[in-house]
Enzyme design. Structure first.
Site, PDB file in Angstrom:
ATOM      1  N   CYS A  68       0.846  -1.196   0.000  1.00 39.08           N
ATOM      2  CA  CYS A  68       0.000   0.000   0.000  1.00 39.08           C
ATOM      3  C   CYS A  68       0.880   1.245   0.000  1.00 39.08           C
ATOM      4  O   CYS A  68       2.090   1.177   0.204  1.00 39.08           O
ATOM      5  CB  CYS A  68      -0.866  -0.009   1.255  1.00 39.08           C
ATOM      6  SG  CYS A  68       0.117  -0.003   2.746  1.00 39.08           S
ATOM      7  N   CYS A 124       1.947   5.850   9.325  1.00 37.88           N
ATOM      8  CA  CYS A 124       1.115   6.092   8.143  1.00 37.88           C
ATOM      9  C   CYS A 124       0.063   7.159   8.459  1.00 37.88           C
ATOM     10  O   CYS A 124      -0.591   7.091   9.507  1.00 37.88           O
ATOM     11  CB  CYS A 124       0.422   4.789   7.733  1.00 37.88           C
ATOM     12  SG  CYS A 124      -0.703   5.017   6.362  1.00 37.88           S
ATOM     13  N   HIS A 159      -2.504  -5.728  18.806  1.00 34.75           N
ATOM     14  CA  HIS A 159      -1.973  -5.300  17.507  1.00 34.75           C
ATOM     15  C   HIS A 159      -1.289  -3.941  17.693  1.00 34.75           C
ATOM     16  O   HIS A 159      -1.806  -3.073  18.416  1.00 34.75           O
ATOM     17  CB  HIS A 159      -3.116  -5.194  16.479  1.00 34.75           C
ATOM     18  CG  HIS A 159      -2.639  -4.828  15.101  1.00 34.75           C
ATOM     19  ND1 HIS A 159      -2.339  -3.532  14.738  1.00 34.75           N
ATOM     20  CD2 HIS A 159      -2.377  -5.590  14.014  1.00 34.75           C
ATOM     21  CE1 HIS A 159      -1.934  -3.518  13.482  1.00 34.75           C
ATOM     22  NE2 HIS A 159      -1.951  -4.760  13.016  1.00 34.75           N
ATOM     23  N   GLU A 186      -0.983  -1.210  16.061  1.00 37.50           N
ATOM     24  CA  GLU A 186      -1.746   0.029  15.835  1.00 37.50           C
ATOM     25  C   GLU A 186      -2.753   0.265  16.969  1.00 37.50           C
ATOM     26  O   GLU A 186      -2.868   1.382  17.488  1.00 37.50           O
ATOM     27  CB  GLU A 186      -2.471  -0.044  14.489  1.00 37.50           C
ATOM     28  CG  GLU A 186      -3.263   1.222  14.215  1.00 37.50           C
ATOM     29  CD  GLU A 186      -4.228   1.076  13.050  1.00 37.50           C
ATOM     30  OE1 GLU A 186      -3.872   0.435  12.047  1.00 37.50           O
ATOM     31  OE2 GLU A 186      -5.342   1.607  13.148  1.00 37.50           O
ATOM     32  N   THR A 237      -7.266   0.448  11.288  1.00 38.77           N
ATOM     33  CA  THR A 237      -7.373   0.777   9.856  1.00 38.77           C
ATOM     34  C   THR A 237      -7.484  -0.429   8.932  1.00 38.77           C
ATOM     35  O   THR A 237      -7.883  -0.292   7.785  1.00 38.77           O
ATOM     36  CB  THR A 237      -6.134   1.582   9.414  1.00 38.77           C
ATOM     37  OG1 THR A 237      -4.967   0.851   9.817  1.00 38.77           O
ATOM     38  CG2 THR A 237      -6.093   2.957  10.014  1.00 38.77           C
ATOM     39  N   ASN A 241      -4.429  -6.836   7.927  1.00 33.21           N
ATOM     40  CA  ASN A 241      -5.177  -6.602   6.684  1.00 33.21           C
ATOM     41  C   ASN A 241      -5.218  -7.857   5.827  1.00 33.21           C
ATOM     42  O   ASN A 241      -6.210  -8.126   5.151  1.00 33.21           O
ATOM     43  CB  ASN A 241      -4.612  -5.390   5.935  1.00 33.21           C
ATOM     44  CG  ASN A 241      -3.358  -5.711   5.156  1.00 33.21           C
ATOM     45  OD1 ASN A 241      -3.449  -6.188   4.024  1.00 33.21           O
ATOM     46  ND2 ASN A 241      -2.187  -5.498   5.734  1.00 33.21           N
ATOM     47  N   SER A 259       1.166  -5.505   3.163  1.00 33.91           N
ATOM     48  CA  SER A 259       2.574  -5.597   3.568  1.00 33.91           C
ATOM     49  C   SER A 259       3.310  -6.701   2.808  1.00 33.91           C
ATOM     50  O   SER A 259       4.398  -7.108   3.220  1.00 33.91           O
ATOM     51  CB  SER A 259       2.641  -5.846   5.078  1.00 33.91           C
ATOM     52  OG  SER A 259       1.769  -6.891   5.461  1.00 33.91           O
TER      53      SER A 259
HETATM   54  S1  SF4 Z   1      -2.527  -0.708   5.326  1.00 34.97           S
HETATM   55 FE1  SF4 Z   1      -1.618   0.401   7.066  1.00 34.97          FE
HETATM   56  S2  SF4 Z   1       0.270   1.298   6.221  1.00 34.97           S
HETATM   57 FE2  SF4 Z   1      -1.006   0.702   4.486  1.00 34.97          FE
HETATM   58  S3  SF4 Z   1      -2.154   2.586   3.921  1.00 34.97           S
HETATM   59 FE3  SF4 Z   1      -3.420   1.338   5.334  1.00 34.97          FE
HETATM   60  S4  SF4 Z   1      -2.980   2.153   7.364  1.00 34.97           S
HETATM   61 FE4  SF4 Z   1      -1.344   2.830   6.005  1.00 34.97          FE
END
Ligand code: SF4
Length: 390
Positions: free
Chosen positions: A44, A136, A164, A166, A233, A302, A362
């Site tokens: 990302c 980020c 986690h 974050e 997120t 994610n 990632s």
């Molecule tokens: S996945 Fe995490 S690092 Fe990537 S844009 Fe979303 S918040 Fe930012």
């Protein structure tokens, strides 16, 4: 600071010509294989940006010791590359045995894309080190929102995972600012919170049902009179929306529709990359592939949620970390229990085979490319290879 869009040596090393070809075409037919890639997948903007910032910092601080506070992102290959580039780790797996005590004022410490806990930032400031912050901007969004909730007297309900990185940073911020939080991991935990809000169970029962660290210190029943929702997120967007609706309805039952404006806030803080990858994955799943392979670190939130996108379609979906997971059997992370399982007879030996792939935010393209090549080899097909365009 470097423009994150400018190609760099490090990021260049994560590119893969096969993936680039598939990215531009969306699909590739070779022999009995039809390979599908969604319109959005993989690295990302936030990860790309973090790598660019680190590269620039390495040039700027050449000769100084550099440390990562913790994993830069949840991908073993990228963190291994950081170690091989001479960057030490202060926390997490393979951290320096002395932790922060190893630091002296001439050192440089990198804050990962997930951000950091307030206490860690204060400890770094006390040590006088140079801090390179790759947080980020999408992670800042739930931070800002929770500060607003605290100011308005709302307790923050976080749809996220206790522990986690974050969510730890968000929880630490809330406590530091004198607010309260409750973390719900999924719809099931949110349903228990909804039962409490409707008065069906007491606070002690809620405490028993959620993770022991799901509550801020001293959080009580009275603190759940007014709640505001944010999301880690990288959660499953459809689940976040369902949780918002569920808690809103519970408050309507408790206090009536007219009290909602005083007692409830909901704000979507899922990041754009997570949303785009999930939406694009749904599009390839709609093509009814025979297999859906989701590639990314087993710790990656994610990626784990990307693997759940196809739940309703009942397509064989496997979350795998690398090509080493594929062979006579497939080793994968079961998307609900989190167990690492092994399945035999997973790949049909003959006939047409439609395989869809995606990769977490990632996951380097090189790992996805290696997975696609391994799958093709196991299916008895050779893929065309091109040179990387520069
Ligand atoms: S996945 Fe995490 S690092 Fe990537 S844009 Fe979303 S918040 Fe930012």
């Amino acid at each position: 600071m470097n423009d994150p869009e400018v190609p760099s040596d490090v990021r260049q090393s994560y590119r893969d010509p096969l993936v680039e070809q598939l990215r531009s075409q969306g699909r590739l037919e070779v022999g009995r294989l039809e390979l599908l890639l969604p319109a959005s997948f993989g690295f990302c903007w936030g990860v790309d940006r973090a790598l660019a910032i680190i590269e620039e910092a390495r040039r700027e601080h050449d000769g100084k010791r550099m440390w990562l506070l913790n994993s830069l992102i949840h991908n073993p290959r990228v963190n291994k590359d950081m170690r091989e580039a001479g960057i030490g780790f202060l926390k997490g797996e393979q951290a320096h045995q002395d932790g922060m005590d190893v630091l002296d004022a001439k050192d440089v410490v990198i804050i990962p894309a997930f951000s950091a806990e307030v206490e860690d930032m204060q400890a770094l400031e006390q040590r006088g080190v140079d801090v390179v912050d790759t947080t980020c901007p999408w992670v800042i969004k739930p931070h800002k929102r929770t500060l607003k909730y605290i100011k308005e007297g709302f307790t923050t309900v976080i749809h996220g995972t206790v522990g986690h990185d974050e969510t730890r940073s968000t929880c630490s911020l809330v406590e530091h600012e004198g607010g309260h939080f409750v973390v719900v991991h999924d719809l099931e935990e949110a349903s228990t919170l909804a039962s409490f809000l409707r008065g069906e169970i007491d606070f002690a029962a809620l405490g028993e049902a959620l993770h022991p660290q799901a509550f801020s210190t001293g959080c009580s029943a009275a603190d759940l009179q007014r709640i505001g929702i944010i999301n880690q997120t990288t959660m499953l967007a459809s689940e976040s929306r369902a949780i918002g609706d569920l808690l809103r309805e519970a408050l309507v039952v408790r206090s009536g529709e007219e009290a909602l404006a005083q007692e409830f806030r909901d704000f979507d803080t899922i990041c754009r990359a997570t949303q785009d990858n999930q939406d694009a994955a749904i599009t390839v799943i709609d093509e009814q592939p025979d297999l859906f392979l989701v590639v990314g670190g087993y710790d990656s939130s994610n990626t784990k949620n990307l693997a759940r996108v196809g739940d309703a379609a009942q397509i064989p979906a496997y979350h795998i970390e690398s090509p080493d997971c594929l062979g006579d059997s497939i080793s994968y992370r079961e998307r609900h229990s989190g167990e690492i399982l092994v399945k035999h007879d997973w790949l049909p030996g003959e006939g047409r085979l439609k395989v869809a792939f995606t990769a977490g935010a990632s996951t380097p393209d090189t790992i996805l490319g290696a997975v696609i090549r391994r799958l093709a080899k196991l299916a008895g097909e050779a893929l065309p290879e091109r040179e990387l365009s520069v």
